[in-house]
Design a protein around this motif. Structure first.
Motif, PDB file in Angstrom:
ATOM      1  N   CYS A   1       0.869  -1.182   0.000  1.00 52.34           N
ATOM      2  CA  CYS A   1       0.000   0.000   0.000  1.00 52.34           C
ATOM      3  C   CYS A   1       0.904   1.230   0.000  1.00 52.34           C
TER       4      CYS A   1
ATOM      5  N   CYS B   1      -1.728   4.939  -7.178  1.00 51.81           N
ATOM      6  CA  CYS B   1      -1.599   3.487  -7.031  1.00 51.81           C
ATOM      7  C   CYS B   1      -2.772   2.715  -7.665  1.00 51.81           C
TER       8      CYS B   1
ATOM      9  N   CYS C   1      -6.514  -0.795  -5.194  1.00 50.20           N
ATOM     10  CA  CYS C   1      -7.826  -1.123  -4.603  1.00 50.20           C
ATOM     11  C   CYS C   1      -8.988  -0.632  -5.457  1.00 50.20           C
TER      12      CYS C   1
HETATM   13  S1  SF4 Z   1      -5.160   2.108  -3.719  1.00 51.14           S
HETATM   14 FE1  SF4 Z   1      -5.121   0.648  -2.022  1.00 51.14          FE
HETATM   15  S2  SF4 Z   1      -3.020  -0.134  -2.009  1.00 51.14           S
HETATM   16 FE2  SF4 Z   1      -3.019   1.737  -3.242  1.00 51.14          FE
HETATM   17  S3  SF4 Z   1      -2.486   3.384  -1.821  1.00 51.14           S
HETATM   18 FE3  SF4 Z   1      -4.712   3.265  -1.864  1.00 51.14          FE
HETATM   19  S4  SF4 Z   1      -5.280   1.896  -0.164  1.00 51.14           S
HETATM   20 FE4  SF4 Z   1      -3.083   1.592  -0.578  1.00 51.14          FE
END
Ligand code: SF4
Length: 200
Positions: A176, A183, A186
């Protein structure tokens, strides 16, 4: 008539809208937060602490609680202009109707992908017997305990676990990062099932 309050994210969630309710009025959250078992992540509840710090937010979250007690009309569901959004960046779903409303918001916004974090496997199981999960919802089980990933429950896409840095096992990969918008692990269908973050 009240409209659903949408919280705009800051820090890791900068620029990402989310739908939330008051954890301090949620019997599940109250019980978990007060648990004597300090290995439970809920005993370090981010939502309860946020509500204490931002008292002006609490009224808006409580109005969302009230709205999510019934199935909202299509005209009451917001139409978003975001690629990604989140259900429950703090707080937790209260009941099956609340989950159904989240699914209806997702259906109304097929261009948006929603990350939906929950510990309420019981409610999800109940709802998935009635309706299917919208394709643009990434259902994420939040592990109950710090430093211990739960198994992937049926119907879910991912498991999210928070780790205390001091107790981090060498076998765990922290994947994470600091910006959800960059990113998007999720917020997309991908091969990564287990997500691990270091607790702040
Ligand atoms: S999308 Fe998910 S893995 Fe990526 S920074 Fe956000 S909470 Fe963390």
């Amino acid at each position: 008539m009240y409209k659903l309050h949408i919280t705009m994210g800051t820090a890791k969630m900068e620029g990402i809208p989310s739908f939330n309710t008051a954890a301090t009025k949620n019997p599940f959250c109250i019980k978990m937060n007060a648990s004597a078992d300090k290995s439970l992540i809920c005993t370090n509840c981010y939502a309860v602490n946020t509500e204490k710090r931002y008292v002006n937010l609490v009224g808006a979250l409580e109005r969302n609680n009230d709205l999510f007690e019934r199935i909202l009309l299509d005209t009451e569901l917001p139409r978003l202009n975001y690629a990604i959004a989140r259900f429950d960046s703090f707080g937790e779903v209260h009941n099956a109707i609340h989950v159904l409303n989240y699914f209806n918001i997702a259906r109304k916004n097929p261009e948006t992908t929603f990350g939906f974090w929950t510990k309420r496997k019981d409610l999800i199981k109940k709802v998935l017997k009635m309706v299917s999960k919208p394709a643009n919802v990434i259902l994420i089980h939040s592990s109950a305990k710090k430093n211990k990933a739960d198994r992937l429950p049926a119907g879910y896409d991912k498991v999210f676990t928070a780790h205390k840095k001091s107790d981090l096992k060498p076998s765990i990969t922290i994947n994470c990062s600091k910006s959800c918008n960059d990113c998007r692990l999720c917020y997309s269908h991908n091969d990564v099932v287990f997500i691990n973050e270091i607790m702040k």
